[in-house]
Scaffold this motif. Structure first.
Motif, PDB file in Angstrom:
ATOM      1  N   THR A  50       0.794  -1.237   0.000  1.00 56.15           N
ATOM      2  CA  THR A  50       0.000   0.000   0.000  1.00 56.15           C
ATOM      3  C   THR A  50       0.825   1.285   0.000  1.00 56.15           C
ATOM      4  N   LYS A  51       2.130   1.204  -0.097  1.00 59.14           N
ATOM      5  CA  LYS A  51       2.922   2.442  -0.058  1.00 59.14           C
ATOM      6  C   LYS A  51       2.648   3.285  -1.289  1.00 59.14           C
ATOM      7  N   THR A  52       2.697   4.598  -1.102  1.00 59.92           N
ATOM      8  CA  THR A  52       2.448   5.532  -2.202  1.00 59.92           C
ATOM      9  C   THR A  52       3.719   6.205  -2.689  1.00 59.92           C
ATOM     10  N   ARG A  53       4.810   5.996  -1.977  1.00 63.24           N
ATOM     11  CA  ARG A  53       6.095   6.606  -2.355  1.00 63.24           C
ATOM     12  C   ARG A  53       7.189   5.872  -1.605  1.00 63.24           C
ATOM     13  N   GLU A  54       8.405   6.099  -2.003  1.00 67.09           N
ATOM     14  CA  GLU A  54       9.545   5.507  -1.292  1.00 67.09           C
ATOM     15  C   GLU A  54       9.914   6.414  -0.119  1.00 67.09           C
ATOM     16  N   LEU A  55      10.019   5.837   1.052  1.00 63.42           N
ATOM     17  CA  LEU A  55      10.426   6.573   2.248  1.00 63.42           C
ATOM     18  C   LEU A  55      11.596   5.824   2.887  1.00 63.42           C
ATOM     19  N   PRO A  56      12.831   6.228   2.567  1.00 60.02           N
ATOM     20  CA  PRO A  56      13.995   5.512   3.110  1.00 60.02           C
ATOM     21  C   PRO A  56      13.990   5.426   4.633  1.00 60.02           C
ATOM     22  N   ALA A  57      13.427   6.432   5.296  1.00 56.55           N
ATOM     23  CA  ALA A  57      13.400   6.400   6.762  1.00 56.55           C
ATOM     24  C   ALA A  57      12.549   5.238   7.272  1.00 56.55           C
ATOM     25  N   LEU A  58      11.484   4.897   6.536  1.00 54.55           N
ATOM     26  CA  LEU A  58      10.666   3.752   6.918  1.00 54.55           C
ATOM     27  C   LEU A  58      11.475   2.475   6.820  1.00 54.55           C
ATOM     28  N   GLY A  59      12.275   2.372   5.756  1.00 54.54           N
ATOM     29  CA  GLY A  59      13.137   1.204   5.609  1.00 54.54           C
ATOM     30  C   GLY A  59      14.162   1.116   6.731  1.00 54.54           C
ATOM     31  N   PHE A  63      11.542  -0.408  22.499  1.00 48.93           N
ATOM     32  CA  PHE A  63      11.336  -1.204  21.286  1.00 48.93           C
ATOM     33  C   PHE A  63       9.868  -1.179  20.874  1.00 48.93           C
ATOM     34  N   HIS A  64       8.988  -1.377  21.835  1.00 45.35           N
ATOM     35  CA  HIS A  64       7.568  -1.452  21.503  1.00 45.35           C
ATOM     36  C   HIS A  64       7.007  -0.105  21.058  1.00 45.35           C
ATOM     37  N   VAL A  65       7.531   1.002  21.569  1.00 49.74           N
ATOM     38  CA  VAL A  65       7.111   2.311  21.065  1.00 49.74           C
ATOM     39  C   VAL A  65       7.528   2.451  19.604  1.00 49.74           C
ATOM     40  N   ALA A  66       8.757   2.041  19.290  1.00 51.97           N
ATOM     41  CA  ALA A  66       9.207   2.098  17.903  1.00 51.97           C
ATOM     42  C   ALA A  66       8.337   1.212  17.014  1.00 51.97           C
ATOM     43  N   LEU A  67       7.982   0.025  17.506  1.00 50.14           N
ATOM     44  CA  LEU A  67       7.125  -0.878  16.733  1.00 50.14           C
ATOM     45  C   LEU A  67       5.730  -0.294  16.560  1.00 50.14           C
ATOM     46  N   ALA A  68       5.183   0.324  17.606  1.00 49.91           N
ATOM     47  CA  ALA A  68       3.859   0.949  17.503  1.00 49.91           C
ATOM     48  C   ALA A  68       3.873   2.069  16.474  1.00 49.91           C
ATOM     49  N   CYS A  69       4.920   2.869  16.475  1.00 48.84           N
ATOM     50  CA  CYS A  69       5.027   3.952  15.484  1.00 48.84           C
ATOM     51  C   CYS A  69       5.104   3.387  14.069  1.00 48.84           C
ATOM     52  N   PHE A  70       5.849   2.304  13.909  1.00 45.65           N
ATOM     53  CA  PHE A  70       5.966   1.650  12.601  1.00 45.65           C
ATOM     54  C   PHE A  70       4.593   1.163  12.136  1.00 45.65           C
ATOM     55  N   LYS A  71       3.877   0.452  13.012  1.00 43.60           N
ATOM     56  CA  LYS A  71       2.556  -0.065  12.667  1.00 43.60           C
ATOM     57  C   LYS A  71       1.603   1.066  12.290  1.00 43.60           C
ATOM     58  N   LEU A  72       1.551   2.099  13.117  1.00 38.18           N
ATOM     59  CA  LEU A  72       0.617   3.195  12.851  1.00 38.18           C
ATOM     60  C   LEU A  72       1.020   3.987  11.614  1.00 38.18           C
ATOM     61  N   ALA A  73       2.317   4.088  11.345  1.00 38.28           N
ATOM     62  CA  ALA A  73       2.771   4.757  10.121  1.00 38.28           C
ATOM     63  C   ALA A  73       2.274   4.002   8.895  1.00 38.28           C
ATOM     64  N   VAL A  74       2.354   2.678   8.929  1.00 41.13           N
ATOM     65  CA  VAL A  74       1.873   1.879   7.802  1.00 41.13           C
ATOM     66  C   VAL A  74       0.367   2.038   7.638  1.00 41.13           C
ATOM     67  N   GLU A 116       4.917  10.282   7.988  1.00 46.89           N
ATOM     68  CA  GLU A 116       6.287  10.765   8.152  1.00 46.89           C
ATOM     69  C   GLU A 116       6.605  11.101   9.606  1.00 46.89           C
ATOM     70  N   ALA A 117       5.640  11.695  10.317  1.00 40.86           N
ATOM     71  CA  ALA A 117       5.857  12.038  11.722  1.00 40.86           C
ATOM     72  C   ALA A 117       6.053  10.784  12.563  1.00 40.86           C
ATOM     73  N   LEU A 118       5.239   9.773  12.317  1.00 46.64           N
ATOM     74  CA  LEU A 118       5.346   8.536  13.078  1.00 46.64           C
ATOM     75  C   LEU A 118       6.669   7.830  12.823  1.00 46.64           C
ATOM     76  N   ILE A 119       7.129   7.856  11.582  1.00 46.04           N
ATOM     77  CA  ILE A 119       8.437   7.257  11.283  1.00 46.04           C
ATOM     78  C   ILE A 119       9.537   7.994  12.038  1.00 46.04           C
ATOM     79  N   GLU A 120       9.463   9.316  12.042  1.00 43.29           N
ATOM     80  CA  GLU A 120      10.488  10.094  12.747  1.00 43.29           C
ATOM     81  C   GLU A 120      10.461   9.814  14.248  1.00 43.29           C
TER      82      GLU A 120
END
Length: 374
Positions: free
Chosen positions: A194-203, A313-324, A354-358
């Motif tokens: 479902t990505k709409t663009r490349e976001l290296p920070a997400l990777g 770790f879990h905060v980072a994972l939550a941000c990743f999930k919500l960013a997706v 982008e905010a959630l990834i950051e």
């Protein structure tokens, strides 16, 4: 959303499916089906139908007559993503919660016959109370009431994580181990579709999680909600105790600290910058009297005795999930899968991603609670 409601959430208003209305419910077909199946229902009496909050994802209709007041929940109209919107799962989880006195709507029936409404649906009792989803909703509370609300919110979370799963019939809901690895795989896969663009920070964030995930110990699975936040519950307007927790679509067996991390991501404080780009529960907990995020974590740890060493770790994972999830919403808007949505809404979802990834990347460097205050 009305302050007095039964079941409709922010995620329900911002995911896929054409905009619905009360007329989208086939009342004649529903009446025939409910006759003799739903206690208190009278097929000879007209049924009043209202769509709650306009839902664009799982749709919730209030259906009522003199003998009863219920809510009907069904998947969205139009495009439905694979494995999402599982009405049977929601019904099963809440039926189990009904068995162990956890605050959830009382389930009445599940229909899997698509000849009735074209999809699975279930009926539950309508729950009357308040849903606090905006700063305006909590502005009239006193600081003491806000502190009470904070404690009740967390007490409900700790109650959830202490449930007897066997007594609730939910001990087989999911696998008791490997939760973190499954979550990383699931949301990484979702990003690719479902990505709409490349976001290296997400990777970069995904790579950090993939590397660290196998090192996170399995500390025992509980029932986790997956989206535990203030506006996913109905509260008693007099006591601010939760009457019902809503939206169990992402519930499973997993690490309870993952739920705490989601609570912290949604929790707001004065001075937040990046968090303001997440258009969910905006400033609901910012006013004086609400717990700070540090207090949220401390309260949970004190009540449960759980080890919070993996919270970052879990905060980072939550941000990743919500960013997706935010990017998935953007994808559906840009693909025209939602009517009545403008390009500005897609832009808002993009900023949220982008905010959630950051925030997630900052959590890997300076700690989860500190990152959320960025």
């Amino acid at each position: 959303m009305s302050a007095e409601t039964s079941a409709e959430t922010e995620s329900d208003r911002t995911t896929e499916g054409p905009t619905a209305s009360a007329s989208d419910l086939d009342v004649a077909a529903l009446t025939r089906y409910l006759d003799g199946r739903l206690p208190g229902f009278d097929a000879a009496e007209p049924l009043q139908v209202d769509l709650l909050a306009g839902g664009r994802s799982n749709l919730t209709f209030r259906i009522r007559q003199s003998g009863g007041d219920w809510a009907l929940r069904r998947p969205p109209l139009g495009h439905v993503m694979a494995s999402a919107h599982d009405m049977g799962r929601e019904y099963r989880v809440q039926s189990g919660l009904n068995m162990v006195d956890f605050p959830a709507p009382t389930m009445r029936l599940l229909c899997t016959d698509h000849e009735v409404l074209g999809a699975d649906f279930y009926v539950m009792d309508f729950v009357t109370g308040r849903v606090l989803s905006t700063a305006e909703d909590t502005a009239a509370l006193t600081p003491e009431q806000r502190r009470t609300l904070s404690a009740h919110h967390l007490d409900t979370l700790t109650q959830l994580h202490g449930l007897d799963l066997t007594a609730a019939g939910l001990d087989q809901l999911g696998k008791p181990t490997g939760y973190v690895r499954r979550q990383i795989r699931r949301w990484t896969g979702q990003w690719e579709t479902t990505k709409t663009r490349e976001l290296p920070a997400l990777g970069e964030l995904a790579g950090w999680l993939t590397d660290r995930g196998p090192k996170v110990p399995d500390l025992g699975a509980t029932l986790v909600h997956g989206d535990f936040r203030m506006d996913n519950m109905v509260v008693d307007p007099a006591t601010y105790r939760p009457i019902a927790v809503l939206d169990w679509e992402m519930s499973t067996l997993g690490d309870p600290i993952a739920d705490l991390a989601v609570v912290l991501v949604y929790w707001t404080e004065p001075g937040d910058r990046l968090r303001r780009d997440l258009p969910v529960s905006p400033d609901v907990t910012t006013a004086p009297g609400f717990f700070t995020r540090d207090e949220v974590a401390e309260y949970y740890a004190r009540v449960t005795g759980r080890d919070l060493s993996q919270l970052d770790f879990h905060v980072a994972l939550a941000c990743f999930k919500l960013a997706v999830i935010m990017e998935s919403i953007r994808y559906r808007i840009l693909a025209g899968m939602q009517r009545g949505i403008s390009a500005s809404d897609a832009d808002e979802m993009g900023r949220a991603t982008e905010a959630l990834i950051e925030i997630g990347l900052r959590a890997t460097r300076i700690g989860g609670v500190a990152a959320l205050g960025s």
